[in-house]
Design an enzyme around this catalytic site. Structure first.
Site, PDB file in Angstrom:
ATOM      1  N   ILE A 181      52.244  79.037 -54.640  1.00  0.00           N
ATOM      2  CA  ILE A 181      51.412  80.149 -54.178  1.00  0.00           C
ATOM      3  C   ILE A 181      50.445  79.715 -53.075  1.00  0.00           C
ATOM      4  O   ILE A 181      49.940  80.559 -52.324  1.00  0.00           O
ATOM      5  CB  ILE A 181      50.644  80.754 -55.380  1.00  0.00           C
ATOM      6  CG1 ILE A 181      50.251  82.187 -55.132  1.00  0.00           C
ATOM      7  CG2 ILE A 181      49.448  79.917 -55.764  1.00  0.00           C
ATOM      8  CD1 ILE A 181      49.726  82.909 -56.372  1.00  0.00           C
ATOM      9  N   ASN A 201      51.526  65.159 -59.654  1.00  0.00           N
ATOM     10  CA  ASN A 201      50.141  64.870 -60.029  1.00  0.00           C
ATOM     11  C   ASN A 201      50.108  64.650 -61.538  1.00  0.00           C
ATOM     12  O   ASN A 201      50.665  65.437 -62.303  1.00  0.00           O
ATOM     13  CB  ASN A 201      49.226  66.032 -59.630  1.00  0.00           C
ATOM     14  CG  ASN A 201      49.098  66.163 -58.134  1.00  0.00           C
ATOM     15  OD1 ASN A 201      49.158  65.180 -57.400  1.00  0.00           O
ATOM     16  ND2 ASN A 201      48.940  67.388 -57.650  1.00  0.00           N
ATOM     17  N   HIS A 250      55.645  69.395 -63.451  1.00  0.00           N
ATOM     18  CA  HIS A 250      56.288  70.012 -62.288  1.00  0.00           C
ATOM     19  C   HIS A 250      56.255  69.038 -61.123  1.00  0.00           C
ATOM     20  O   HIS A 250      55.293  68.298 -60.947  1.00  0.00           O
ATOM     21  CB  HIS A 250      55.572  71.315 -61.887  1.00  0.00           C
ATOM     22  CG  HIS A 250      54.098  71.147 -61.707  1.00  0.00           C
ATOM     23  ND1 HIS A 250      53.225  71.066 -62.765  1.00  0.00           N
ATOM     24  CD2 HIS A 250      53.340  70.998 -60.590  1.00  0.00           C
ATOM     25  CE1 HIS A 250      51.998  70.899 -62.310  1.00  0.00           C
ATOM     26  NE2 HIS A 250      52.041  70.840 -60.994  1.00  0.00           N
ATOM     27  N   GLY A 287      44.451  65.358 -59.701  1.00  0.00           N
ATOM     28  CA  GLY A 287      44.664  66.680 -59.111  1.00  0.00           C
ATOM     29  C   GLY A 287      45.556  67.592 -59.923  1.00  0.00           C
ATOM     30  O   GLY A 287      45.862  68.700 -59.475  1.00  0.00           O
TER      31      GLY A 287
HETATM   32  P1  AMP Z   1      49.035  70.720 -59.856  1.00  0.00           P
HETATM   33  O1  AMP Z   1      47.662  70.874 -59.267  1.00  0.00           O
HETATM   34  O2  AMP Z   1      49.771  69.475 -59.446  1.00  0.00           O
HETATM   35  O3  AMP Z   1      48.998  70.913 -61.369  1.00  0.00           O
HETATM   36  O4  AMP Z   1      49.907  71.880 -59.229  1.00  0.00           O
HETATM   37  C1  AMP Z   1      49.815  73.211 -59.645  1.00  0.00           C
HETATM   38  C2  AMP Z   1      50.377  74.024 -58.515  1.00  0.00           C
HETATM   39  O5  AMP Z   1      50.701  75.304 -59.031  1.00  0.00           O
HETATM   40  C3  AMP Z   1      49.406  74.243 -57.358  1.00  0.00           C
HETATM   41  O6  AMP Z   1      49.983  73.729 -56.153  1.00  0.00           O
HETATM   42  C4  AMP Z   1      49.228  75.762 -57.309  1.00  0.00           C
HETATM   43  O7  AMP Z   1      49.120  76.256 -55.981  1.00  0.00           O
HETATM   44  C5  AMP Z   1      50.477  76.246 -58.002  1.00  0.00           C
HETATM   45  N1  AMP Z   1      50.346  77.549 -58.651  1.00  0.00           N
HETATM   46  C6  AMP Z   1      49.370  77.968 -59.485  1.00  0.00           C
HETATM   47  N2  AMP Z   1      49.577  79.246 -59.869  1.00  0.00           N
HETATM   48  C7  AMP Z   1      50.727  79.635 -59.255  1.00  0.00           C
HETATM   49  C8  AMP Z   1      51.488  80.859 -59.241  1.00  0.00           C
HETATM   50  N3  AMP Z   1      51.098  81.937 -59.939  1.00  0.00           N
HETATM   51  N4  AMP Z   1      52.624  80.878 -58.498  1.00  0.00           N
HETATM   52  C9  AMP Z   1      53.022  79.819 -57.786  1.00  0.00           C
HETATM   53  N5  AMP Z   1      52.355  78.632 -57.758  1.00  0.00           N
HETATM   54  C10 AMP Z   1      51.225  78.554 -58.476  1.00  0.00           C
END
Ligand code: AMP
Length: 115
Positions: free
Chosen positions: A32, A87, A100, A93
């Site tokens: 996102i 991460n 993921h 982070g």
């Molecule tokens: P992390 O900070 O490594 O846990 O990554 C989480 C990721 O999820 C971040 O890059 C966010 O931008 C992404 N994220 C959070 N909510 C959503 C959503 N609803 N749809 C797509 N990506 C998301």
């Protein structure tokens, strides 16, 4: 029972998300908040593993499948070259505790980091 993660809710169609690839065990969505021309998250359908270290210990074949899907998405949606980031822990982070892989591709800035 804890609440489903944001990624499980996207997989279940409870909140919007763009699913760009899927196998029996893995799915991929557009991030996102993209940090690169292509920024996709590759995610196991199970939320049982919080981070990549747990996943590597518990199900290395599933980790390999994540990497195979990352490779396929980078080939289909960019030029096949990609950066893979997991991460691991809040100080690194991580904000979503459902493992993921960030797949970054396109023309990447040398200093581009997630988190
Ligand atoms: P992390 O900070 O490594 O846990 O990554 C989480 C990721 O999820 C971040 O890059 C966010 O931008 C992404 N994220 C959070 N909510 C959503 C959503 N609803 N749809 C797509 N990506 C998301």
């Amino acid at each position: 029972m804890s609440e489903p993660t944001v990624f499980t809710r996207i997989l279940n169609g409870e909140i919007p998300g763009e699913i760009v690839a899927e196998t029996d065990r893995v799915f991929a969505i557009t991030d996102i908040s993209p940090q690169a021309p292509l920024h996709v998250l590759v995610i196991p359908k199970t939320e049982q593993y919080r981070d990549v270290a747990e996943l590597a210990e518990g199900d290395p074949a599933l980790l390999a499948e994540i990497i195979a899907v990352a490779k396929r998405v980078a080939a289909e949606k960019a030029d096949g070259e990609f950066r893979l980031i997991f991460n691991t822990g809040p100080k690194a982070g991580q904000t979503v505790f459902h493992v993921h892989a960030h797949v970054l591709a396109g023309d990447l800035e040398e200093k581009s980091l997630i988190g």
